[in-house]
Write a protein that holds these residues in place. Structure first.
Motif, PDB file in Angstrom:
ATOM      1  N   LEU A 101       0.690  -1.121  -0.010  1.00 46.25           N
ATOM      2  CA  LEU A 101       0.057  -0.015   0.055  1.00 46.25           C
ATOM      3  C   LEU A 101       0.942   1.098   0.216  1.00 46.25           C
ATOM      4  O   LEU A 101       1.727   1.311   0.704  1.00 46.25           O
ATOM      5  N   VAL A 102       0.547   2.174  -1.041  1.00 48.85           N
ATOM      6  CA  VAL A 102       1.202   3.442  -1.001  1.00 48.85           C
ATOM      7  C   VAL A 102       0.305   4.525  -0.922  1.00 48.85           C
ATOM      8  O   VAL A 102      -0.535   4.544  -1.710  1.00 48.85           O
ATOM      9  N   LEU A 103       0.445   5.314   0.168  1.00 47.69           N
ATOM     10  CA  LEU A 103      -0.377   6.472   0.411  1.00 47.69           C
ATOM     11  C   LEU A 103       0.322   7.930   0.116  1.00 47.69           C
ATOM     12  O   LEU A 103       1.377   7.881   0.158  1.00 47.69           O
ATOM     13  N   SER A 104      -0.536   8.553  -0.936  1.00 52.92           N
ATOM     14  CA  SER A 104       0.013   9.810  -1.483  1.00 52.92           C
ATOM     15  C   SER A 104      -0.836  10.799  -0.885  1.00 52.92           C
ATOM     16  O   SER A 104      -2.126  10.793  -0.845  1.00 52.92           O
ATOM     17  N   PRO A 105      -0.575  12.321  -0.822  1.00 54.54           N
ATOM     18  CA  PRO A 105      -1.342  13.307  -0.484  1.00 54.54           C
ATOM     19  C   PRO A 105      -2.238  13.604  -1.487  1.00 54.54           C
ATOM     20  O   PRO A 105      -3.150  14.384  -1.159  1.00 54.54           O
ATOM     21  N   THR A 106      -2.112  13.676  -2.942  1.00 56.09           N
ATOM     22  CA  THR A 106      -2.546  14.400  -3.781  1.00 56.09           C
ATOM     23  C   THR A 106      -2.883  13.029  -4.962  1.00 56.09           C
ATOM     24  O   THR A 106      -2.135  12.187  -5.115  1.00 56.09           O
ATOM     25  N   ARG A 107      -3.886  13.422  -5.741  1.00 59.92           N
ATOM     26  CA  ARG A 107      -4.128  12.536  -6.959  1.00 59.92           C
ATOM     27  C   ARG A 107      -3.021  12.464  -7.951  1.00 59.92           C
ATOM     28  O   ARG A 107      -2.736  11.499  -8.410  1.00 59.92           O
ATOM     29  N   ASP A 108      -2.546  13.695  -8.160  1.00 61.04           N
ATOM     30  CA  ASP A 108      -1.362  13.743  -9.079  1.00 61.04           C
ATOM     31  C   ASP A 108      -0.139  13.031  -8.690  1.00 61.04           C
ATOM     32  O   ASP A 108       0.469  12.378  -9.502  1.00 61.04           O
ATOM     33  N   LEU A 109       0.373  13.014  -7.489  1.00 59.68           N
ATOM     34  CA  LEU A 109       1.419  12.535  -7.156  1.00 59.68           C
ATOM     35  C   LEU A 109       1.013  10.776  -6.999  1.00 59.68           C
ATOM     36  O   LEU A 109       1.776  10.043  -7.372  1.00 59.68           O
ATOM     37  N   ALA A 110      -0.303  10.554  -6.596  1.00 58.31           N
ATOM     38  CA  ALA A 110      -0.622   9.145  -6.745  1.00 58.31           C
ATOM     39  C   ALA A 110      -0.451   8.569  -8.084  1.00 58.31           C
ATOM     40  O   ALA A 110      -0.030   7.497  -8.240  1.00 58.31           O
ATOM     41  N   LEU A 111      -1.200   9.377  -8.990  1.00 59.09           N
ATOM     42  CA  LEU A 111      -1.040   8.777 -10.439  1.00 59.09           C
ATOM     43  C   LEU A 111       0.344   8.951 -10.894  1.00 59.09           C
ATOM     44  O   LEU A 111       0.649   7.882 -11.463  1.00 59.09           O
ATOM     45  N   GLN A 112       1.237   9.730 -10.684  1.00 57.83           N
ATOM     46  CA  GLN A 112       2.677   9.431 -11.018  1.00 57.83           C
ATOM     47  C   GLN A 112       3.328   8.356 -10.457  1.00 57.83           C
ATOM     48  O   GLN A 112       4.050   7.766 -11.138  1.00 57.83           O
ATOM     49  N   THR A 113       3.153   8.067  -9.372  1.00 60.65           N
ATOM     50  CA  THR A 113       3.592   6.867  -8.509  1.00 60.65           C
ATOM     51  C   THR A 113       3.085   5.657  -9.357  1.00 60.65           C
ATOM     52  O   THR A 113       3.884   4.614  -9.332  1.00 60.65           O
ATOM     53  N   PHE A 114       1.679   5.694  -9.719  1.00 65.54           N
ATOM     54  CA  PHE A 114       1.103   4.620 -10.114  1.00 65.54           C
ATOM     55  C   PHE A 114       1.787   4.261 -11.757  1.00 65.54           C
ATOM     56  O   PHE A 114       2.300   3.134 -11.882  1.00 65.54           O
TER      57      PHE A 114
END
Length: 545
Positions: A101-114
């Protein structure tokens, strides 16, 4: 030294194994004991040598330790936790449940991590699912039904799914990452993070990556991590040595003209630039001025429509636009790898915000420049920043000093810059006056910009009242700073005659007469009255005779 853990299935792979064994002594990725498919993904991504955070953190993570990693944006921290994650998961395991599980503060950062996970794991059968706000819950339900190995999520959307899906559990998670944890806490996710933590297995490995470690975050780390190893880069690496830092003094009302001149004359047309402003109204206002002057920027601000945000970011990433105008809130989680310049149009009120902003340029061995505009009200913040960075600060030499000994003065400035000192200076006033006329024409010719200008003034007033105050010592020191000259960056724009004219103009501004005009006129009138009085006395004496 760690041994390379490889299974060989072809002659080509055998050759690659031999190469890796030869290079294992280099201290690179070859020496970390990565399996072949993970290593191939790393190489395919273009990585050759681990960054400092990767070199320090990855061996600890690969060994199974809980880690708190403190590193700035662009340090390579994402790969520092994704590569060990892929190494641990190895392959897709059906019916097991979510394992990372990776938790990110914003959708943009989450999308980039994905996307990053997909790229690094291209040679592996690892399934990842992205859970962020703004996307359809139904499509995310379908993804979760496919038993993903990895979930990359924002806390709010993850909690939403946990509430909606009865049999969804995090007990199978064995690898957890809190990415940009200071932003997670700063954006109000603390309560949700504690709830998520309570639903995880006790035997998990937990990683926390953050640029800073405020007290609330430190307490969270104590509660959620077992004997964590702290990996902290040296303070000197807070700002990349490949980043050139430039400070321009300016009046608030002249900053629009100063920015236009900067992007037109100083920044190369093939360079991409991120521009930070204080409010979304300033984003819109600058966007209007840029467009009217023939420059097409991309913009991102807090409550922007998600589709418009995606479109603007896509255009900037594909280099269809060369300028991206943002607010701090909107820029959280944005990752633009090949950024050339950062402009602080509004100066940040905290040193750590400055470091975070400018850390987006000069990454991965590239050079870059950070330009900052500083008003008289910003000077104490500039002094606070240099105390934080432990860097000396000096004003640009005045025009009179340059005219007297140009070569000697410029040589001293070059030496000061090489010694790590910061030089701040003005824009040439004649240049600003010309561009200011152009800005005035643009604004006065648009009813929308006229209305926005007033909104910006009100918004900036509110922003100024709510931002933190500089230190008292810096406020005091700012009052005693000597007068600065034109910034050395503009010296090539000025001829000798213009320098002489500027020197004369500045000497007039600096001139302080002993008397005001009214005082001088009063004394003159008084002297004249006395003269008439004496003359009358003389004449009456003659007549009397």
């Amino acid at each position: 030294m760690a041994r390379v853990n490889l299974q060989v299935s072809s002659k080509a792979q055998l050759k690659q194994v031999e190469k890796m064994k030869k290079k294992a002594k280099s201290g690179g990725f070859e020496s970390m004991g990565l399996s072949l498919n993970v290593f191939r993904g790393v190489k395919r991504k273009g990585y050759r040598v681990p960054t400092p955070i990767q070199r320090k953190a990855m061996p600890l993570i690969l060994a199974g330790a809980d880690v708190v990693g403190m590193a700035r944006t662009g340090s390579g921290k994402t790969a520092a936790f994704l590569v060990p994650m892929l190494e641990r998961l190895k392959e897709h395991v059906p019916q097991t449940g979510v394992r990372a599980l990776v938790l990110s503060p914003t959708r943009d950062l989450a999308l980039q991590t994905f996307k990053f996970t997909k790229e690094l794991g291209r040679y592996m059968d690892i399934r990842a699912s992205l859970l962020v706000g703004g996307d359809s819950m139904e499509s995310q339900f379908e993804e979760l039904a496919q038993n993903p190995d990895v979930i990359i999520a924002t806390p709010g959307r993850l909690m939403h799914h946990l509430a909606e899906i009865d049999d969804m559990s995090l007990r199978t998670v064995e690898y957890v990452v809190f990415d940009e944890a200071d932003c997670l806490f700063g954006m109000g996710f603390a309560e949700q993070l504690h709830k998520i933590l309570s639903q995880l297995s006790e035997t998990r490995q937990t990683l926390l990556f953050s640029a800073t470690l405020p007290s609330a975050l430190a307490e969270f780390a104590k509660a959620g991590l077992r004997d964590p190893q702290l990996v902290r880069l040296d303070l000197e690496t807070k700002i990349s040595p490949d980043l050139k830092i430039t400070f321009f003094t300016s009046r608030q009302e002249e900053k629009y003209a100063a920015l236009l001149h900067l992007v037109r004359e100083q920044i190369s047309s093939d360079q991409q630039t991120l521009i930070f402003v204080s409010t979304k109204h300033h984003v819109e206002f600058l966007n209007g001025i840029f467009k009217a002057d023939g420059i097409e920027p991309s913009v991102v601000y807090g409550d922007m429509d998600q589709d418009a945000r995606k479109m603007h970011l896509s255009r900037f990433r594909s280099r269809k636009t060369m300028f991206l105008i943002v607010t701090d809130v909107a820029a959280r989680g944005l990752d633009i790898p090949l950024l050339d310049n950062v402009v602080n149009w509004d100066f940040p009120p905290k040193p750590k915000i400055f470091v975070h902003r400018v850390g987006r340029a000069a990454r991965a061995g590239r050079t870059g420049t950070a330009y900052s505009f500083v008003t008289s009200e910003d000077m104490p913040y500039l002094l606070d920043l240099h105390l934080f960075l432990s860097k000396p600060l000096r004003p640009a030499p005045t025009e009179e000093e340059v005219v007297k000994d140009m070569n000697g003065v410029l040589s001293k400035i070059d030496q000061a810059l090489q010694n790590g000192e910061t030089v701040y200076g003005r824009f040439p006033q004649t240049t600003l006056d010309l561009v200011s006329d152009r800005v005035r024409e643009i604004v006065d010719g648009s009813s929308e910009l006229i209305a926005l200008r007033k909104t910006c003034t009100n918004a900036f007033s509110l922003y100024s009242k709510t931002k933190p105050s500089p230190s008292r010592e810096s406020i005091r020191r700012a009052k005693d700073l000597p007068r600065e000259g034109v910034h050395p960056i503009f010296m090539n724009e000025l001829g000798c005659s213009e320098l002489n004219a500027l020197a004369f103009s500045e000497s007039l501004k600096a001139f302080r007469p002993k008397q005001t005009i009214l005082e001088a006129e009063g004394e003159a009138a008084k002297a004249k009255g006395q003269h008439l009085h004496f003359k009358f006395q003389d004449e009456s004496a003659v007549c009397h005779c």
